[in-house]
Design a protein around this motif. Structure first.
Motif, PDB file in Angstrom:
ATOM      1  N   VAL A  21       0.833  -1.207   0.000  1.00 36.85           N
ATOM      2  CA  VAL A  21       0.000   0.000   0.000  1.00 36.85           C
ATOM      3  C   VAL A  21       0.866   1.255   0.000  1.00 36.85           C
ATOM      4  CG1 VAL A  21      -1.583   1.381   1.397  1.00 36.85           C
ATOM      5  CG2 VAL A  21      -2.037  -1.048   1.023  1.00 36.85           C
ATOM      6  N   CYS A  60      -7.213   3.847   4.814  1.00 33.64           N
ATOM      7  CA  CYS A  60      -7.157   2.961   3.637  1.00 33.64           C
ATOM      8  C   CYS A  60      -7.903   1.661   3.920  1.00 33.64           C
ATOM      9  CB  CYS A  60      -5.706   2.655   3.268  1.00 33.64           C
ATOM     10  SG  CYS A  60      -4.759   4.053   2.620  1.00 33.64           S
ATOM     11  N   GLY A  63     -11.634   1.928   3.900  1.00 28.72           N
ATOM     12  CA  GLY A  63     -12.246   2.280   2.622  1.00 28.72           C
ATOM     13  C   GLY A  63     -12.584   3.742   2.471  1.00 28.72           C
ATOM     14  N   SER A  66      -8.480   6.641  -1.380  1.00 27.10           N
ATOM     15  CA  SER A  66      -7.886   5.844  -2.444  1.00 27.10           C
ATOM     16  C   SER A  66      -6.405   5.604  -2.152  1.00 27.10           C
ATOM     17  CB  SER A  66      -8.044   6.561  -3.787  1.00 27.10           C
ATOM     18  OG  SER A  66      -7.382   7.828  -3.747  1.00 27.10           O
ATOM     19  N   THR A  70      -2.961  -3.187  -2.417  1.00 33.43           N
ATOM     20  CA  THR A  70      -4.125  -4.052  -2.179  1.00 33.43           C
ATOM     21  C   THR A  70      -4.451  -4.130  -0.701  1.00 33.43           C
ATOM     22  OG1 THR A  70      -3.525  -5.427  -4.089  1.00 33.43           O
ATOM     23  CG2 THR A  70      -5.079  -6.373  -2.505  1.00 33.43           C
ATOM     24  N   VAL A  71      -5.729  -3.995  -0.367  1.00 33.29           N
ATOM     25  CA  VAL A  71      -6.235  -4.261   0.976  1.00 33.29           C
ATOM     26  C   VAL A  71      -7.427  -5.198   0.843  1.00 33.29           C
ATOM     27  CG1 VAL A  71      -7.339  -3.325   3.037  1.00 33.29           C
ATOM     28  CG2 VAL A  71      -5.479  -2.060   1.962  1.00 33.29           C
ATOM     29  N   ARG A  72      -7.403  -6.304   1.593  1.00 33.96           N
ATOM     30  CA  ARG A  72      -8.509  -7.250   1.605  1.00 33.96           C
ATOM     31  C   ARG A  72      -8.932  -7.517   3.041  1.00 33.96           C
ATOM     32  NH1 ARG A  72     -10.543  -7.427  -3.236  1.00 33.96           N
ATOM     33  NH2 ARG A  72     -11.266  -9.590  -3.077  1.00 33.96           N
ATOM     34  N   GLY A  76     -12.474  -9.645   0.880  1.00 37.30           N
ATOM     35  CA  GLY A  76     -13.184  -8.666   0.075  1.00 37.30           C
ATOM     36  C   GLY A  76     -12.567  -7.286   0.162  1.00 37.30           C
ATOM     37  N   ALA A  77     -13.055  -6.377  -0.671  1.00 42.01           N
ATOM     38  CA  ALA A  77     -12.571  -5.002  -0.673  1.00 42.01           C
ATOM     39  C   ALA A  77     -13.043  -4.283   0.592  1.00 42.01           C
ATOM     40  CB  ALA A  77     -13.093  -4.270  -1.909  1.00 42.01           C
ATOM     41  N   PRO A  78     -12.283  -3.269   1.048  1.00 41.64           N
ATOM     42  CA  PRO A  78     -12.664  -2.558   2.273  1.00 41.64           C
ATOM     43  C   PRO A  78     -14.086  -2.020   2.264  1.00 41.64           C
ATOM     44  CG  PRO A  78     -10.428  -1.973   1.663  1.00 41.64           C
ATOM     45  CD  PRO A  78     -10.971  -2.802   0.534  1.00 41.64           C
ATOM     46  N   ARG A  79     -14.519  -1.389   1.180  1.00 45.92           N
ATOM     47  CA  ARG A  79     -15.866  -0.808   1.152  1.00 45.92           C
ATOM     48  C   ARG A  79     -16.937  -1.893   1.221  1.00 45.92           C
ATOM     49  NH1 ARG A  79     -15.291   4.227  -3.200  1.00 45.92           N
ATOM     50  NH2 ARG A  79     -13.750   5.395  -1.960  1.00 45.92           N
ATOM     51  N   THR A  80     -16.658  -3.053   0.645  1.00 42.94           N
ATOM     52  CA  THR A  80     -17.585  -4.178   0.755  1.00 42.94           C
ATOM     53  C   THR A  80     -17.681  -4.642   2.197  1.00 42.94           C
ATOM     54  OG1 THR A  80     -17.073  -4.901  -1.496  1.00 42.94           O
ATOM     55  CG2 THR A  80     -18.082  -6.519  -0.031  1.00 42.94           C
TER      56      THR A  80
END
Length: 253
Positions: A21, A60, A63, A66, A70-72, A76-80
């Motif tokens: 990141v 970050c 979410g 930007s 990669t952040v999981r 899943g993605a942070p916003r998810t």
């Protein structure tokens, strides 16, 4: 102390994955190729001086900004993860509406997280905090001190016991009694297999590192946006040359 429940995942699962990141504001690089992984049950301190990138890294993961890399979170993605109620986040600066009450703030975020808090018993289950930690529910936010608002915001972050908790200097503005309650809460979170990434200033970690070792499994030290140490909390010590302004790993040259 109320019992803290956590959502089930495999014990060996990587709950949080941060890889490469990087974050820059103009020409100023705040985070530089940061990689950290947490599995279920890890409680990690994110340690650094002001401006080292702690708050930016938490944003970050939450979410809120930007970045490159990669952040999981649970794959899943942070916003998810935020939409699914899998992340609880306490920012460094808390802004809450002045005219609403403590109860209304908790009820609002409970609806967002799909957590039931319709009565005292449901509230006690949903908020894993010691009795008396929260201010009176009838008080308007505008009447609260900075420390009281911090306690409300911490309650919101822990609402519903999300799998991942992000806390940015959670002890800021808390008095000695409520700081002790905070550490008690985090110890309970650790005992229940909760996962947290907690940003802490250098000075506090230096002074309390032996006590914090009972709260956190490890310390990740950021310096100018880069990870320079990742190990047990007690492996950090004040640099003789810089006093408590900087921490170094034991045995560092």
């Amino acid at each position: 102390m109320k019992r803290i429940s956590t959502l089930g995942t495999s014990e060996d699962a990587k709950l949080l994955e941060i890889h490469g990141v990087t974050k820059a504001f103009g020409e100023h690089r705040v985070l530089d190729d940061v990689s950290v992984e947490l599995k279920k049950g890890d409680i990690a301190l994110l340690v650094g001086a002001n401006g080292s990138g702690k708050s930016t890294l938490l944003r970050c993961v939450a979410g809120l900004t930007s970045f490159e890399g990669t952040v999981r979170v649970l794959g899943g993605a942070p916003r998810t993860a935020v939409r699914r109620g899998q992340i609880g986040y306490l920012p460094q600066l808390v802004a809450l509406p002045q005219s609403v009450t403590v109860a209304e703030v908790i009820a609002f975020f409970a609806r967002l997280r799909k957590v039931r808090v319709r009565g005292p018993e449901e509230l006690a289950t949903a908020l894993p905090l010691p009795d008396g930690f929260l201010p009176s529910l009838e008080l308007p936010i505008g009447s609260l001190s900075g420390g009281m608002r911090r306690r409300v915001a911490l309650g919101v972050a822990l609402l519903g016991s999300p799998p991942l908790v992000l806390l940015d200097e959670p002890a800021a503005s808390l008095d000695e009694e409520h700081s002790a309650s905070l550490w008690e809460t985090l110890q309970a979170l650790r005992a229940a297999g909760g996962t947290a990434l907690i940003a802490m200033p250098l000075l506090v970690t230096s002074l309390l590192r032996h006590d914090l070792a009972s709260v956190a499994d490890r310390a990740v030290l950021l310096e100018q946006g880069r990870v320079v140490h990742d190990g047990p909390v007690e492996s950090l010590r004040p640099s003789p040359a810089l006093g408590t302004r900087r921490l170094m790993s034991v045995g560092a040259r």
